[in-house]
Design a protein around this motif. Structure first.
Motif, PDB file in Angstrom:
ATOM      1  N   GLN A   1     -19.596 -66.170   1.060  1.00 11.54           N
ATOM      2  CA  GLN A   1     -19.851 -67.600   1.290  1.00 11.54           C
ATOM      3  C   GLN A   1     -20.743 -67.807   2.513  1.00 11.54           C
ATOM      4  OE1 GLN A   1     -19.295 -70.286  -0.462  1.00 11.54           O
ATOM      5  NE2 GLN A   1     -18.221 -69.199  -2.080  1.00 11.54           N
TER       6      GLN A   1
ATOM      7  N   SER B   1     -24.579 -69.451   2.826  1.00 18.15           N
ATOM      8  CA  SER B   1     -24.879 -70.523   3.783  1.00 18.15           C
ATOM      9  C   SER B   1     -25.982 -70.139   4.774  1.00 18.15           C
ATOM     10  CB  SER B   1     -23.618 -70.893   4.565  1.00 18.15           C
ATOM     11  OG  SER B   1     -22.669 -71.441   3.710  1.00 18.15           O
TER      12      SER B   1
ATOM     13  N   GLU C   1      -5.092 -74.339  -0.237  1.00 18.98           N
ATOM     14  CA  GLU C   1      -6.405 -73.957   0.265  1.00 18.98           C
ATOM     15  C   GLU C   1      -6.277 -72.689   1.101  1.00 18.98           C
ATOM     16  OE1 GLU C   1      -8.184 -77.359   2.261  1.00 18.98           O
ATOM     17  OE2 GLU C   1      -6.931 -78.654   1.019  1.00 18.98           O
TER      18      GLU C   1
ATOM     19  N   GLN D   1      -8.319 -70.602   4.229  1.00 20.28           N
ATOM     20  CA  GLN D   1      -9.361 -70.584   5.258  1.00 20.28           C
ATOM     21  C   GLN D   1      -9.472 -69.171   5.816  1.00 20.28           C
ATOM     22  OE1 GLN D   1      -7.918 -73.247   8.282  1.00 20.28           O
ATOM     23  NE2 GLN D   1      -8.895 -75.031   7.353  1.00 20.28           N
TER      24      GLN D   1
ATOM     25  N   GLU E   1     -13.875 -72.136   3.927  1.00 22.31           N
ATOM     26  CA  GLU E   1     -12.840 -72.633   3.029  1.00 22.31           C
ATOM     27  C   GLU E   1     -13.109 -72.014   1.660  1.00 22.31           C
ATOM     28  OE1 GLU E   1     -12.630 -76.878   3.129  1.00 22.31           O
ATOM     29  OE2 GLU E   1     -12.334 -76.904   5.300  1.00 22.31           O
TER      30      GLU E   1
ATOM     31  N   TYR F   1     -13.147 -74.185  -1.836  1.00 19.22           N
ATOM     32  CA  TYR F   1     -14.216 -75.158  -2.037  1.00 19.22           C
ATOM     33  C   TYR F   1     -15.589 -74.633  -1.642  1.00 19.22           C
ATOM     34  CZ  TYR F   1     -10.179 -78.183  -2.489  1.00 19.22           C
ATOM     35  OH  TYR F   1      -8.995 -78.729  -2.887  1.00 19.22           O
TER      36      TYR F   1
ATOM     37  N   HIS G   1     -16.812 -74.292   1.325  1.00 19.73           N
ATOM     38  CA  HIS G   1     -17.369 -74.936   2.515  1.00 19.73           C
ATOM     39  C   HIS G   1     -17.399 -73.956   3.685  1.00 19.73           C
ATOM     40  CE1 HIS G   1     -15.662 -78.894   0.734  1.00 19.73           C
ATOM     41  NE2 HIS G   1     -16.842 -78.624   0.222  1.00 19.73           N
ATOM     42  N   VAL G   2     -18.453 -74.064   4.495  1.00 19.88           N
ATOM     43  CA  VAL G   2     -18.593 -73.217   5.678  1.00 19.88           C
ATOM     44  C   VAL G   2     -18.904 -74.109   6.877  1.00 19.88           C
ATOM     45  CG1 VAL G   2     -19.943 -71.382   6.769  1.00 19.88           C
ATOM     46  CG2 VAL G   2     -19.423 -71.252   4.333  1.00 19.88           C
ATOM     47  N   GLY G   3     -18.158 -73.917   7.959  1.00 18.69           N
ATOM     48  CA  GLY G   3     -18.436 -74.635   9.201  1.00 18.69           C
ATOM     49  C   GLY G   3     -18.587 -73.629  10.324  1.00 18.69           C
TER      50      GLY G   3
END
Length: 196
Positions: A42, A46, A67, A69, A92, A95, A97-99
């Motif tokens: 992931q 990104s 979920e 993480q 995550e 979903y 998602h990458v932060g």
């Protein structure tokens, strides 16, 4: 009609949650190394390159049952002056998602992202700071380089301490304390670290 629509929405929501629980259980059953590799994939999607999970001494997999993480983090984060740095990221899994937490100004935002690697000079600076301070076991250190000193924040589950370490002398000055973590009413996000 309204109550039938509401009932259908509730049924769909319950089914979706049950599917998330089942899917997250299947992913966690793959084991920590596989889950971390999913997170690495992931990160690569990104725009991150050259990801080595062994460089993160605070690599954690957390779940709330639905979920998952994966947190790539370091117990010591050093931010040299005038340098763009990324030390930590959260993926995550369910979903995609990458932060991440950038610090500084990117030279070219279109370039691929990399987690910061300490240089030989960074390691000397860290050794200097560590030789002049005492830290609690398990604490997190955030060290920012300034022209004449290093600004240090030491964070534990219950408190945070900040101070400056002068570059020339190693003297510690301008110390402050604050309560943090569980003692300050920190909100529980429902996620717990997976016990492999």
């Amino acid at each position: 009609m309204k109550s039938l629509t509401s009932l259908l929405l509730v049924a769909c929501s319950v089914t979706a949650h049950a599917q998330l629980f089942e899917e997250s259980d299947k992913i966690l059953a793959l084991g920590k190394d596989s889950v971390v590799q999913l997170a690495v994939a992931q990160l690569e999607k990104s725009g991150f390159t050259d990801i080595d999970p062994t460089r993160f001494d605070w690599l954690k997999v957390r779940t709330n049952g639905q979920e998952i993480q994966v947190i790539f983090d370091r117990s010591i984060q050093y931010f040299p002056r005038d340098t763009f740095v990324i030390h930590a990221a959260t993926v995550e899994i369910m979903y995609g998602h990458v932060g991440w937490e950038p610090r500084g100004i990117e030279n070219d935002p279109a370039e691929s992202r990399k987690f910061y690697s300490y240089t030989a000079n960074d390691k000397k600076a860290l050794d200097f700071v560590m030789a002049h301070i005492h830290t609690a076991p398990g604490s997190r250190l955030i060290i920012n380089e300034s022209e004449d000193y290093y600004s240090v924040s030491e964070i534990t589950q219950y408190w945070e301490t900040g101070f400056k370490v002068e570059k020339l002398t190693g003297n510690v000055k301008d110390k402050w304390h604050a309560q943090s973590g569980a003692g300050s009413g920190k909100i529980d996000d429902g996620f717990k670290e997976v016990d492999w």
